[in-house]
Design a protein around this motif. Structure first.
Motif, PDB file in Angstrom:
ATOM      1  N   PRO A   1      -3.214  14.353  -0.780  1.00  0.00           N
ATOM      2  CA  PRO A   1      -2.170  13.459  -0.267  1.00  0.00           C
ATOM      3  C   PRO A   1      -1.152  14.233   0.564  1.00  0.00           C
ATOM      4  O   PRO A   1      -0.806  15.360   0.239  1.00  0.00           O
ATOM      5  N   LYS A   2      -0.680  13.621   1.640  1.00  0.00           N
ATOM      6  CA  LYS A   2       0.331  14.252   2.489  1.00  0.00           C
ATOM      7  C   LYS A   2       1.637  14.443   1.729  1.00  0.00           C
ATOM      8  O   LYS A   2       2.374  15.380   1.990  1.00  0.00           O
ATOM      9  N   LYS A   3       1.908  13.535   0.792  1.00  0.00           N
ATOM     10  CA  LYS A   3       3.136  13.616   0.003  1.00  0.00           C
ATOM     11  C   LYS A   3       2.805  13.466  -1.474  1.00  0.00           C
ATOM     12  O   LYS A   3       1.884  12.767  -1.845  1.00  0.00           O
TER      13      LYS A   3
ATOM     14  N   TYR B   1      -8.559   8.564   6.267  1.00  0.00           N
ATOM     15  CA  TYR B   1      -7.671   8.403   5.117  1.00  0.00           C
ATOM     16  C   TYR B   1      -6.257   8.763   5.579  1.00  0.00           C
ATOM     17  O   TYR B   1      -5.844   9.922   5.488  1.00  0.00           O
ATOM     18  N   PRO B   2      -5.490   7.798   6.092  1.00  0.00           N
ATOM     19  CA  PRO B   2      -4.226   8.114   6.766  1.00  0.00           C
ATOM     20  C   PRO B   2      -3.148   8.747   5.887  1.00  0.00           C
ATOM     21  O   PRO B   2      -2.245   9.379   6.416  1.00  0.00           O
ATOM     22  N   HIS B   3      -3.229   8.641   4.575  1.00  0.00           N
ATOM     23  CA  HIS B   3      -2.211   9.224   3.696  1.00  0.00           C
ATOM     24  C   HIS B   3      -2.634  10.581   3.142  1.00  0.00           C
ATOM     25  O   HIS B   3      -2.026  11.082   2.207  1.00  0.00           O
ATOM     26  N   HIS B   4      -3.701  11.152   3.705  1.00  0.00           N
ATOM     27  CA  HIS B   4      -4.252  12.407   3.196  1.00  0.00           C
ATOM     28  C   HIS B   4      -4.441  13.426   4.312  1.00  0.00           C
ATOM     29  O   HIS B   4      -4.539  13.086   5.480  1.00  0.00           O
TER      30      HIS B   4
ATOM     31  N   GLU C   1       0.068   5.001  -5.534  1.00  0.00           N
ATOM     32  CA  GLU C   1      -0.024   6.456  -5.665  1.00  0.00           C
ATOM     33  C   GLU C   1      -1.291   6.952  -4.995  1.00  0.00           C
ATOM     34  O   GLU C   1      -2.365   6.406  -5.200  1.00  0.00           O
ATOM     35  N   HIS C   2      -1.177   7.949  -4.173  1.00  0.00           N
ATOM     36  CA  HIS C   2      -2.321   8.545  -3.504  1.00  0.00           C
ATOM     37  C   HIS C   2      -2.656   9.842  -4.233  1.00  0.00           C
ATOM     38  O   HIS C   2      -1.789  10.687  -4.432  1.00  0.00           O
TER      39      HIS C   2
ATOM     40  N   ALA D   1      -9.678   7.225  -2.078  1.00  0.00           N
ATOM     41  CA  ALA D   1      -8.746   6.335  -1.388  1.00  0.00           C
ATOM     42  C   ALA D   1      -9.523   5.330  -0.551  1.00  0.00           C
ATOM     43  O   ALA D   1     -10.691   5.542  -0.212  1.00  0.00           O
TER      44      ALA D   1
ATOM     45  N   GLU E   1       0.811  -1.208   0.000  1.00  0.00           N
ATOM     46  CA  GLU E   1       0.000   0.000   0.000  1.00  0.00           C
ATOM     47  C   GLU E   1       0.852   1.267   0.000  1.00  0.00           C
ATOM     48  O   GLU E   1       0.481   2.282  -0.557  1.00  0.00           O
ATOM     49  N   HIS E   2       2.024   1.223   0.610  1.00  0.00           N
ATOM     50  CA  HIS E   2       2.866   2.422   0.689  1.00  0.00           C
ATOM     51  C   HIS E   2       3.482   2.781  -0.660  1.00  0.00           C
ATOM     52  O   HIS E   2       3.950   3.890  -0.850  1.00  0.00           O
TER      53      HIS E   2
END
Length: 147
Positions: A48-50, A79-82, A26-27, A132, A22-23
């Motif tokens: 997205p955070k990154k 949504y942990p990556h956002h 692409e987010h 996501a 998952e890492h």
């Protein structure tokens, strides 16, 4: 022999595809509509955070010759990556608003020495993007008591 090989590939293919990291996926940014009240539509904007090696430092809402404001954002709970921002805009003018996601080489958004990245989009485009995968975080853990 071919039948056996094809059967094995068909049987295992769903398991092989489910093992992705998952890492490494692409987010992308997306939005949710929260309904409307009177003449305003409410939206949740997720960024997205990154973006590659860059970190999200600011989100701007823009309407040509009228509005350019920085939106407050926070980590998205499900949504942990956002990161998540909220906006209310006129239902009649929603197509005229642009969203800018600014990314920087520094995690805290401080002085940028090596450039950055800007992603420009529209609210309607964000609504049509694939969302996501939602994650339900565990409940908070109570700190140990000092007895």
């Amino acid at each position: 022999m071919r039948f056996v090989l094809v059967s094995i590939l068909l049987f295992l293919s769903p398991y092989i595809q489910a093992c992705g990291d998952e890492h490494k996926t692409e987010h992308t940014p997306f939005a949710n509509s929260n309904g409307n009240s009177s003449n305003l539509d409410s939206y949740e904007i997720f960024a997205p955070k990154k973006d590659g090696e860059y970190f999200l430092t600011s989100i701007y809402l823009h309407k040509k010759d009228e509005l350019y404001i920085s939106l407050d954002f926070q980590p998205a709970f499900t949504y942990p990556h956002h990161h998540q921002a909220f906006i209310d805009v006129s239902a009649k003018l929603v197509d005229e608003y642009e969203i800018y996601f600014n990314y920087s080489t520094t995690k805290d958004g401080g002085l940028v020495m090596c450039g950055g990245n800007v992603v420009k989009t529209l609210i309607k485009q964000l609504l049509s993007k694939k969302k996501a995968k939602e994650v339900i975080p565990p409940p908070p853990v109570e700190p140990p008591s000092n007895k």
